[in-house]
Write an enzyme that holds these catalytic residues in place. Sequence first.
Site, PDB file in Angstrom:
ATOM      1  CE  LYS A  80      -4.537   0.863   0.562  1.00 38.02           C
ATOM      2  NZ  LYS A  80      -5.676   0.129   0.029  1.00 38.02           N
ATOM      3  N   GLY A 180     -24.584   3.331   3.799  1.00 32.57           N
ATOM      4  CA  GLY A 180     -23.668   3.909   2.821  1.00 32.57           C
ATOM      5  C   GLY A 180     -24.081   3.557   1.407  1.00 32.57           C
ATOM      6  N   GLY A 182     -22.832   4.925  -1.562  1.00 28.01           N
ATOM      7  CA  GLY A 182     -21.881   5.557  -2.476  1.00 28.01           C
ATOM      8  C   GLY A 182     -21.720   4.664  -3.691  1.00 28.01           C
ATOM      9  CB  VAL A 184     -19.400  -0.299  -3.014  1.00 30.23           C
ATOM     10  CG1 VAL A 184     -19.730  -1.762  -2.776  1.00 30.23           C
ATOM     11  CG2 VAL A 184     -17.956  -0.162  -3.462  1.00 30.23           C
TER      12      VAL A 184
HETATM   13  P1  NAD Z   1     -17.974   6.019  -1.392  1.00 26.01           P
HETATM   14  O1  NAD Z   1     -17.194   7.118  -0.787  1.00 26.01           O
HETATM   15  O2  NAD Z   1     -18.387   6.117  -2.835  1.00 26.01           O
HETATM   16  O3  NAD Z   1     -19.318   5.762  -0.542  1.00 26.01           O
HETATM   17  C1  NAD Z   1     -19.357   5.775   0.855  1.00 26.01           C
HETATM   18  C2  NAD Z   1     -20.722   6.318   1.263  1.00 26.01           C
HETATM   19  O4  NAD Z   1     -20.835   6.224   2.679  1.00 26.01           O
HETATM   20  C3  NAD Z   1     -20.937   7.784   0.883  1.00 26.01           C
HETATM   21  O5  NAD Z   1     -22.180   7.934   0.225  1.00 26.01           O
HETATM   22  C4  NAD Z   1     -20.899   8.495   2.226  1.00 26.01           C
HETATM   23  O6  NAD Z   1     -21.716   9.659   2.266  1.00 26.01           O
HETATM   24  C5  NAD Z   1     -21.446   7.406   3.145  1.00 26.01           C
HETATM   25  N1  NAD Z   1     -21.144   7.623   4.559  1.00 26.01           N
HETATM   26  C6  NAD Z   1     -20.021   8.125   5.129  1.00 26.01           C
HETATM   27  N2  NAD Z   1     -20.153   8.184   6.468  1.00 26.01           N
HETATM   28  C7  NAD Z   1     -21.390   7.692   6.752  1.00 26.01           C
HETATM   29  C8  NAD Z   1     -22.103   7.472   7.956  1.00 26.01           C
HETATM   30  N3  NAD Z   1     -21.596   7.804   9.145  1.00 26.01           N
HETATM   31  N4  NAD Z   1     -23.353   6.941   7.874  1.00 26.01           N
HETATM   32  C9  NAD Z   1     -23.894   6.618   6.683  1.00 26.01           C
HETATM   33  N5  NAD Z   1     -23.265   6.800   5.509  1.00 26.01           N
HETATM   34  C10 NAD Z   1     -22.025   7.333   5.540  1.00 26.01           C
HETATM   35  O7  NAD Z   1     -17.130   4.693  -1.119  1.00 26.01           O
HETATM   36  P2  NAD Z   1     -17.265   3.304  -1.873  1.00 26.01           P
HETATM   37  O8  NAD Z   1     -16.256   3.240  -2.950  1.00 26.01           O
HETATM   38  O9  NAD Z   1     -18.695   3.037  -2.160  1.00 26.01           O
HETATM   39  O10 NAD Z   1     -16.762   2.296  -0.731  1.00 26.01           O
HETATM   40  C11 NAD Z   1     -17.609   1.946   0.354  1.00 26.01           C
HETATM   41  C12 NAD Z   1     -16.798   1.151   1.372  1.00 26.01           C
HETATM   42  O11 NAD Z   1     -16.295  -0.030   0.778  1.00 26.01           O
HETATM   43  C13 NAD Z   1     -15.582   1.910   1.913  1.00 26.01           C
HETATM   44  O12 NAD Z   1     -15.398   1.557   3.262  1.00 26.01           O
HETATM   45  C14 NAD Z   1     -14.440   1.363   1.077  1.00 26.01           C
HETATM   46  O13 NAD Z   1     -13.207   1.425   1.769  1.00 26.01           O
HETATM   47  C15 NAD Z   1     -14.880  -0.079   0.897  1.00 26.01           C
HETATM   48  N6  NAD Z   1     -14.340  -0.688  -0.319  1.00 26.01           N
HETATM   49  C16 NAD Z   1     -14.580  -0.125  -1.546  1.00 26.01           C
HETATM   50  C17 NAD Z   1     -14.073  -0.725  -2.705  1.00 26.01           C
HETATM   51  C18 NAD Z   1     -14.359  -0.130  -4.065  1.00 26.01           C
HETATM   52  O14 NAD Z   1     -14.161  -0.833  -5.079  1.00 26.01           O
HETATM   53  N7  NAD Z   1     -14.819   1.108  -4.169  1.00 26.01           N
HETATM   54  C19 NAD Z   1     -13.323  -1.908  -2.605  1.00 26.01           C
HETATM   55  C20 NAD Z   1     -13.112  -2.487  -1.346  1.00 26.01           C
HETATM   56  C21 NAD Z   1     -13.619  -1.862  -0.207  1.00 26.01           C
END
Ligand code: NAD
Length: 371
Positions: A80, A180, A182, A184
Amino acid sequence: MLSFEKLYSMGHEQVVFLSDPSCGLKAIIAVHNTTLGPALGGTRMWQYKSEEDALEDVLRLSKGMTYKAAISGLNLGGGKAVLIGDPDKDKSEALFRSYGRYLESLNGRYITAEDVNIGVADIEHIFTETRNVVGVAKIHGGSGNPAPFTALGVFRGIEACCYKVFGTRSLSGRTVALQGVGSVGQNLMKLLTDGGAKIFFTDISEKNIQTVKENFPEAEYVGPDEIYDVDADIYTPCALGATINDATIGRLKVKIVAGAANNQLKEDRHGAELKSRNVLYAPDYLINAGGLMNVSIEFEGWSENKSLRMVDTIYDTTLRIFQLSDEQNIPVNQATDILAERRINEIKNIKTSYLGNVSHRFPGRKTRHNL
Ligand code: NAD
């Protein structure tokens, strides 16, 4: 402070500090373990409170990547990188190209990708200077946005949980509390809804809440803190880590915890507590590995079919972990670590014999893991 004692105790092979005052580059790369192959893991950019915090973060995250690649059956090690700086002010073409040049000098021991606050445009600058980057735009032969593949993997993990708890992998008629929505979360919402599940969701972003209300009118919004109290079958964290903690665990009414967020258990003991409460927990670093699987095949030539087939394996691996957890009467998180470590050690053991220098017989030909 960085010390060899610390590296020995966490098992890291290499930590590299990069500095280029001409463009403000301050980066740390941690290569944790390369037994299975080159270390792959994203670069995140963050305004850390201190350099000590940045170091802690990169050491912890790189170790996590070793386990994620190992349990996912990938021929990759764990690594990382962190860039210290304000993503709104400190990004520049020069910074990412300087970073890319240093990556190239590591000769493929570490391959980077997107992580928090790093986007496709930044990756393009890195790609100008090094081949050792994935998550490149599709137009340049890359695999594009990983979120749909991460969501599919989480969905396969949830199906495995349903099979274990309800005797069928179908989501039809199940209720899901999704935290959440977002990148994913929204992709997952589509899969869950198409599968026949009823969704209760929460978020703190007005924009994302509105998008979901428009696209999924049958889903029900609940407040950010109410999500833990929803009387659902499944709790699906897709926002933050550490949401399974002393304050939330007693509130959960669900039978399954399975989501995309990294490090969902605040502490390892919370895995044991879920088990004692008869709540099935899906190993987060396995079921959210779809994005990693997707970028991992960029070197062999990315294809959607190949990627989807790989992500589908998450279903069987999750069931295998549940079986080990039952057989040994240990929490799922412990069973996952055991299987990951077993694979690394088994592969380490077969690498003890000298192979001779056979490469001259097949000039230019590479084995699959020797990319
Ligand atoms: P993202 O930033 O697009 O979405 C995260 C969402 O969570 C946002 O809409 C944000 O407003 C919301 N959020 C933040 N704090 C919050 C809270 N206290 N209560 C409710 N909602 C809240 O991120 P993502 O890419 O969708 O990833 C989501 C999770 O999955 C993260 O933890 C990320 O590390 C993990 N992850 C993502 C990937 C990927 O391919 N994007 C891969 C592995 C792990």
